[in-house]
Design a protein around this motif. Sequence first.
Motif, PDB file in Angstrom:
ATOM      1  N   ILE A 201       0.836  -1.204   0.000  1.00  0.00           N
ATOM      2  CA  ILE A 201       0.000   0.000   0.000  1.00  0.00           C
ATOM      3  C   ILE A 201       0.872   1.255   0.000  1.00  0.00           C
ATOM      4  O   ILE A 201       0.571   2.246  -0.685  1.00  0.00           O
ATOM      5  CB  ILE A 201      -0.935  -0.009   1.229  1.00  0.00           C
ATOM      6  CG1 ILE A 201      -1.894  -1.213   1.143  1.00  0.00           C
ATOM      7  CG2 ILE A 201      -1.712   1.295   1.315  1.00  0.00           C
ATOM      8  CD1 ILE A 201      -2.751  -1.233  -0.093  1.00  0.00           C
ATOM      9  N   ARG A 202       1.960   1.206   0.744  1.00  0.00           N
ATOM     10  CA  ARG A 202       2.844   2.372   0.801  1.00  0.00           C
ATOM     11  C   ARG A 202       3.453   2.648  -0.579  1.00  0.00           C
ATOM     12  O   ARG A 202       3.515   3.792  -1.030  1.00  0.00           O
ATOM     13  CB  ARG A 202       3.956   2.123   1.819  1.00  0.00           C
ATOM     14  CG  ARG A 202       4.816   3.351   2.076  1.00  0.00           C
ATOM     15  CD  ARG A 202       5.782   3.082   3.183  1.00  0.00           C
ATOM     16  NE  ARG A 202       6.664   1.968   2.868  1.00  0.00           N
ATOM     17  CZ  ARG A 202       7.540   1.441   3.715  1.00  0.00           C
ATOM     18  NH1 ARG A 202       7.616   1.917   4.943  1.00  0.00           N
ATOM     19  NH2 ARG A 202       8.315   0.450   3.356  1.00  0.00           N
ATOM     20  N   LEU A 203       3.927   1.601  -1.257  1.00  0.00           N
ATOM     21  CA  LEU A 203       4.500   1.778  -2.592  1.00  0.00           C
ATOM     22  C   LEU A 203       3.446   2.282  -3.574  1.00  0.00           C
ATOM     23  O   LEU A 203       3.725   3.142  -4.431  1.00  0.00           O
ATOM     24  CB  LEU A 203       5.081   0.443  -3.086  1.00  0.00           C
ATOM     25  CG  LEU A 203       6.345  -0.035  -2.374  1.00  0.00           C
ATOM     26  CD1 LEU A 203       6.740  -1.425  -2.875  1.00  0.00           C
ATOM     27  CD2 LEU A 203       7.482   0.951  -2.604  1.00  0.00           C
ATOM     28  N   SER A 204       2.238   1.755  -3.449  1.00  0.00           N
ATOM     29  CA  SER A 204       1.165   2.174  -4.342  1.00  0.00           C
ATOM     30  C   SER A 204       0.828   3.651  -4.122  1.00  0.00           C
ATOM     31  O   SER A 204       0.637   4.419  -5.073  1.00  0.00           O
ATOM     32  CB  SER A 204      -0.074   1.305  -4.110  1.00  0.00           C
ATOM     33  OG  SER A 204      -1.095   1.654  -4.996  1.00  0.00           O
ATOM     34  N   LEU A 298      -2.021   4.071   5.446  1.00  0.00           N
ATOM     35  CA  LEU A 298      -2.423   5.270   4.700  1.00  0.00           C
ATOM     36  C   LEU A 298      -2.439   6.508   5.589  1.00  0.00           C
ATOM     37  O   LEU A 298      -2.117   7.608   5.143  1.00  0.00           O
ATOM     38  CB  LEU A 298      -3.801   5.037   4.079  1.00  0.00           C
ATOM     39  CG  LEU A 298      -3.816   4.046   2.906  1.00  0.00           C
ATOM     40  CD1 LEU A 298      -5.240   3.700   2.524  1.00  0.00           C
ATOM     41  CD2 LEU A 298      -3.079   4.623   1.716  1.00  0.00           C
ATOM     42  N   ARG A 299      -2.812   6.351   6.851  1.00  0.00           N
ATOM     43  CA  ARG A 299      -2.826   7.499   7.758  1.00  0.00           C
ATOM     44  C   ARG A 299      -1.426   8.085   7.914  1.00  0.00           C
ATOM     45  O   ARG A 299      -1.253   9.280   8.106  1.00  0.00           O
ATOM     46  CB  ARG A 299      -3.347   7.064   9.132  1.00  0.00           C
ATOM     47  CG  ARG A 299      -4.847   6.924   9.176  1.00  0.00           C
ATOM     48  CD  ARG A 299      -5.310   6.613  10.578  1.00  0.00           C
ATOM     49  NE  ARG A 299      -6.757   6.514  10.649  1.00  0.00           N
ATOM     50  CZ  ARG A 299      -7.418   6.204  11.753  1.00  0.00           C
ATOM     51  NH1 ARG A 299      -6.751   5.956  12.870  1.00  0.00           N
ATOM     52  NH2 ARG A 299      -8.725   6.151  11.744  1.00  0.00           N
ATOM     53  N   ARG A 300      -0.442   7.224   7.798  1.00  0.00           N
ATOM     54  CA  ARG A 300       0.929   7.676   8.018  1.00  0.00           C
ATOM     55  C   ARG A 300       1.582   8.187   6.741  1.00  0.00           C
ATOM     56  O   ARG A 300       2.348   9.146   6.771  1.00  0.00           O
ATOM     57  CB  ARG A 300       1.743   6.509   8.585  1.00  0.00           C
ATOM     58  CG  ARG A 300       3.174   6.893   8.894  1.00  0.00           C
ATOM     59  CD  ARG A 300       3.903   5.767   9.569  1.00  0.00           C
ATOM     60  NE  ARG A 300       5.281   6.134   9.865  1.00  0.00           N
ATOM     61  CZ  ARG A 300       6.175   5.318  10.396  1.00  0.00           C
ATOM     62  NH1 ARG A 300       5.812   4.080  10.708  1.00  0.00           N
ATOM     63  NH2 ARG A 300       7.403   5.725  10.625  1.00  0.00           N
ATOM     64  N   TYR A 301       1.279   7.553   5.602  1.00  0.00           N
ATOM     65  CA  TYR A 301       2.031   7.858   4.377  1.00  0.00           C
ATOM     66  C   TYR A 301       1.255   8.649   3.342  1.00  0.00           C
ATOM     67  O   TYR A 301       1.848   9.198   2.432  1.00  0.00           O
ATOM     68  CB  TYR A 301       2.534   6.553   3.743  1.00  0.00           C
ATOM     69  CG  TYR A 301       3.597   5.884   4.571  1.00  0.00           C
ATOM     70  CD1 TYR A 301       4.916   6.335   4.541  1.00  0.00           C
ATOM     71  CD2 TYR A 301       3.284   4.818   5.393  1.00  0.00           C
ATOM     72  CE1 TYR A 301       5.895   5.727   5.315  1.00  0.00           C
ATOM     73  CE2 TYR A 301       4.251   4.201   6.168  1.00  0.00           C
ATOM     74  CZ  TYR A 301       5.561   4.659   6.122  1.00  0.00           C
ATOM     75  OH  TYR A 301       6.519   4.067   6.885  1.00  0.00           O
TER      76      TYR A 301
END
Length: 304
Positions: A201-204, A298-301
């Motif tokens: 999710i972070r990479l996306s 998602l909240r973080r990145y």
Amino acid sequence: MRLQFVLSEIGVGLRRNFSMVISVILVTFVSLTFVGAGALLQMQISNMKTFWYDKVQVAVYLCLPESEVPTCADGGVTDEQRSTIKQALESDDLKPYVANVYYEDQNEAFTHFQEQFKGTSLEGTVNADQLPESYRVNLVDPEKYEVIREYFASQPGVEEVQDQNEWLDQLFALMNVATAIAIGIAVVMLICAILLVATTIRLSAFSRRRETGIMRLVGASNSLIQLPFVLEGVIAAAIGALLASGALWAMLHYFVEGWLKPRVTSFSLIDGSDVLIVGPLLLLLGILMAAVSSVVTLRRYLKV
């Protein structure tokens, strides 16, 4: 319009991170397979307890003339000792534990011995006088067999109290260890799956930061921006859970039902239909794991 936008964003995300999505599916598949195997093992243990505990008995063996244990110091069991033991089994003290009692004399014991060891090297090696009389006790709660053992351990005329549950307990203990190992491996793999979902999710989110920035500028809500990313992880985990359920069903259908069940007829085995109970739980677990991991990531990145 929004649904079409979300679906197109999911498609874009899955294509861009195809290899990572495949990794999430495989790790989720392996971890949930171990979770399901542990759950099915516990169901099998429960089935076996229900099946066997209704059949096993506690045997109170009475003294033979040649018995050497302290409770047989007077030689073979006397009529008075036999009567005392029977009265004790039927007493109010043991009534809450004893379902019924059956007396087996030496001739019956010899008949059962011959039937049990027919065709083996033990057939014909003993006669009726060498086998002890016994009281066969069915318990109200088979797990309370220690009460009978302790009550008659020092009773004159009783040579031994033998419980058929003992070997079952050892078998169940081994199966519980196997369950614990499966759950332990599953926990490690689930942690790997959660970390992998978060990385994916972070990479996306990173690769689509320009698009998400534009969406914020035009007033898109946080939920609309985050939803495609969350659904990417959920879809991957759901596929992994479905594969795990399919693998467990194949194992039960082809191995347990097709090969093992015809060879093991002495007790009930779980079958493919039990996956209908475990499968939905695996799917729910996979979806929750991916959704929570995605939202937290998602909240973080996803701060554009």
